[in-house]
Design a protein around this motif. Structure first.
Motif, PDB file in Angstrom:
ATOM      1  N   VAL A  80       0.843  -1.202   0.000  1.00 18.00           N
ATOM      2  CA  VAL A  80       0.000   0.000   0.000  1.00 18.00           C
ATOM      3  C   VAL A  80       0.874   1.247   0.000  1.00 18.00           C
ATOM      4  O   VAL A  80       0.624   2.210  -0.738  1.00 18.00           O
ATOM      5  CB  VAL A  80      -0.962  -0.008   1.203  1.00 18.00           C
ATOM      6  N   LEU A  81       1.914   1.283   0.795  1.00 18.40           N
ATOM      7  CA  LEU A  81       2.824   2.424   0.822  1.00 18.40           C
ATOM      8  C   LEU A  81       3.544   2.609  -0.510  1.00 18.40           C
ATOM      9  O   LEU A  81       3.731   3.729  -0.986  1.00 18.40           O
ATOM     10  CB  LEU A  81       3.844   2.266   1.955  1.00 18.40           C
ATOM     11  N   ALA A  82       3.956   1.520  -1.130  1.00 20.01           N
ATOM     12  CA  ALA A  82       4.651   1.604  -2.413  1.00 20.01           C
ATOM     13  C   ALA A  82       3.717   2.142  -3.494  1.00 20.01           C
ATOM     14  O   ALA A  82       4.125   2.975  -4.314  1.00 20.01           O
ATOM     15  CB  ALA A  82       5.191   0.236  -2.803  1.00 20.01           C
ATOM     16  N   LEU A  83       2.484   1.700  -3.510  1.00 18.20           N
ATOM     17  CA  LEU A  83       1.528   2.178  -4.514  1.00 18.20           C
ATOM     18  C   LEU A  83       1.120   3.622  -4.257  1.00 18.20           C
ATOM     19  O   LEU A  83       0.844   4.370  -5.188  1.00 18.20           O
ATOM     20  CB  LEU A  83       0.298   1.271  -4.550  1.00 18.20           C
ATOM     21  N   ALA A  84       1.096   4.047  -3.026  1.00 11.84           N
ATOM     22  CA  ALA A  84       0.751   5.434  -2.701  1.00 11.84           C
ATOM     23  C   ALA A  84       1.814   6.381  -3.245  1.00 11.84           C
ATOM     24  O   ALA A  84       1.519   7.505  -3.642  1.00 11.84           O
ATOM     25  CB  ALA A  84       0.599   5.609  -1.199  1.00 11.84           C
ATOM     26  N   GLY A  85       3.049   5.945  -3.297  1.00 11.09           N
ATOM     27  CA  GLY A  85       4.129   6.766  -3.832  1.00 11.09           C
ATOM     28  C   GLY A  85       4.069   6.904  -5.340  1.00 11.09           C
ATOM     29  O   GLY A  85       4.724   7.766  -5.917  1.00 11.09           O
ATOM     30  N   CYS A  86       3.292   6.075  -6.007  1.00 10.98           N
ATOM     31  CA  CYS A  86       3.194   6.119  -7.465  1.00 10.98           C
ATOM     32  C   CYS A  86       2.154   7.121  -7.959  1.00 10.98           C
ATOM     33  O   CYS A  86       2.086   7.394  -9.155  1.00 10.98           O
ATOM     34  CB  CYS A  86       2.836   4.740  -8.012  1.00 10.98           C
ATOM     35  N   SER A  87       1.343   7.641  -7.087  1.00 11.57           N
ATOM     36  CA  SER A  87       0.305   8.569  -7.522  1.00 11.57           C
ATOM     37  C   SER A  87       0.918   9.937  -7.805  1.00 11.57           C
ATOM     38  O   SER A  87       1.971  10.285  -7.296  1.00 11.57           O
ATOM     39  CB  SER A  87      -0.794   8.690  -6.478  1.00 11.57           C
ATOM     40  N   GLU A  88       0.253  10.703  -8.652  1.00 17.45           N
ATOM     41  CA  GLU A  88       0.742  12.026  -9.019  1.00 17.45           C
ATOM     42  C   GLU A  88      -0.438  12.989  -9.025  1.00 17.45           C
ATOM     43  O   GLU A  88      -1.509  12.661  -9.523  1.00 17.45           O
ATOM     44  CB  GLU A  88       1.366  11.971 -10.407  1.00 17.45           C
ATOM     45  N   PRO A  89      -0.259  14.190  -8.493  1.00 16.01           N
ATOM     46  CA  PRO A  89      -1.364  15.150  -8.509  1.00 16.01           C
ATOM     47  C   PRO A  89      -1.676  15.603  -9.931  1.00 16.01           C
ATOM     48  O   PRO A  89      -0.818  15.554 -10.819  1.00 16.01           O
ATOM     49  CB  PRO A  89      -0.855  16.309  -7.656  1.00 16.01           C
ATOM     50  N   SER A  90      -2.865  16.059 -10.128  1.00 18.58           N
ATOM     51  CA  SER A  90      -3.300  16.535 -11.433  1.00 18.58           C
ATOM     52  C   SER A  90      -2.478  17.737 -11.871  1.00 18.58           C
ATOM     53  O   SER A  90      -2.151  18.605 -11.066  1.00 18.58           O
ATOM     54  CB  SER A  90      -4.783  16.922 -11.367  1.00 18.58           C
ATOM     55  N   GLN A  91      -2.156  17.804 -13.162  1.00 15.26           N
ATOM     56  CA  GLN A  91      -1.377  18.914 -13.691  1.00 15.26           C
ATOM     57  C   GLN A  91      -2.201  19.754 -14.661  1.00 15.26           C
ATOM     58  O   GLN A  91      -1.657  20.440 -15.522  1.00 15.26           O
ATOM     59  CB  GLN A  91      -0.122  18.390 -14.384  1.00 15.26           C
ATOM     60  N   GLU A  92      -3.506  19.698 -14.529  1.00 16.84           N
ATOM     61  CA  GLU A  92      -4.378  20.461 -15.400  1.00 16.84           C
ATOM     62  C   GLU A  92      -4.283  21.942 -15.091  1.00 16.84           C
ATOM     63  O   GLU A  92      -4.100  22.343 -13.945  1.00 16.84           O
ATOM     64  CB  GLU A  92      -5.829  20.012 -15.220  1.00 16.84           C
ATOM     65  N   LEU A  93      -4.412  22.746 -16.131  1.00 14.16           N
ATOM     66  CA  LEU A  93      -4.435  24.188 -15.942  1.00 14.16           C
ATOM     67  C   LEU A  93      -5.836  24.609 -15.527  1.00 14.16           C
ATOM     68  O   LEU A  93      -6.827  24.087 -16.032  1.00 14.16           O
ATOM     69  CB  LEU A  93      -4.045  24.901 -17.233  1.00 14.16           C
TER      70      LEU A  93
END
Length: 76
Positions: free
Chosen positions: A12-25
């Motif tokens: 779970v910790l490893a997969l949580a590190g793979c997420s990325e916040p949205s980069q939409e303008l």
């Protein structure tokens, strides 16, 4: 703790590190801000720029780019 619980927790910790916040303008209306050309109301502005005038803002950015950020003009 058993091995399975540790493995699940680490997964779970490893997969949580793979997420990325949205980069939409986002537009100014979505953020709740006013456009940049409206100014801040301060009396300390660049000469030739009128706060609230979009055409004046555009001209000032063009002049600033040509004077200070154009490497071709700096080297010649």
């Amino acid at each position: 703790m058993n091995t399975r619980t540790v493995f699940v927790a680490l997964s779970v910790l490893a997969l949580a590190g793979c997420s990325e916040p949205s980069q939409e303008l986002h537009s100014a209306a979505e953020i709740g801000q006013t456009p940049e050309y409206t100014g801040t109301g301060s009396q300390f502005v660049a000469p030739g720029w009128t706060q609230g005038d979009k055409a004046s803002w555009s001209r000032e950015l063009t002049v600033r780019t040509q004077r200070g950020q154009n490497e071709y003009n700096k080297t010649n």
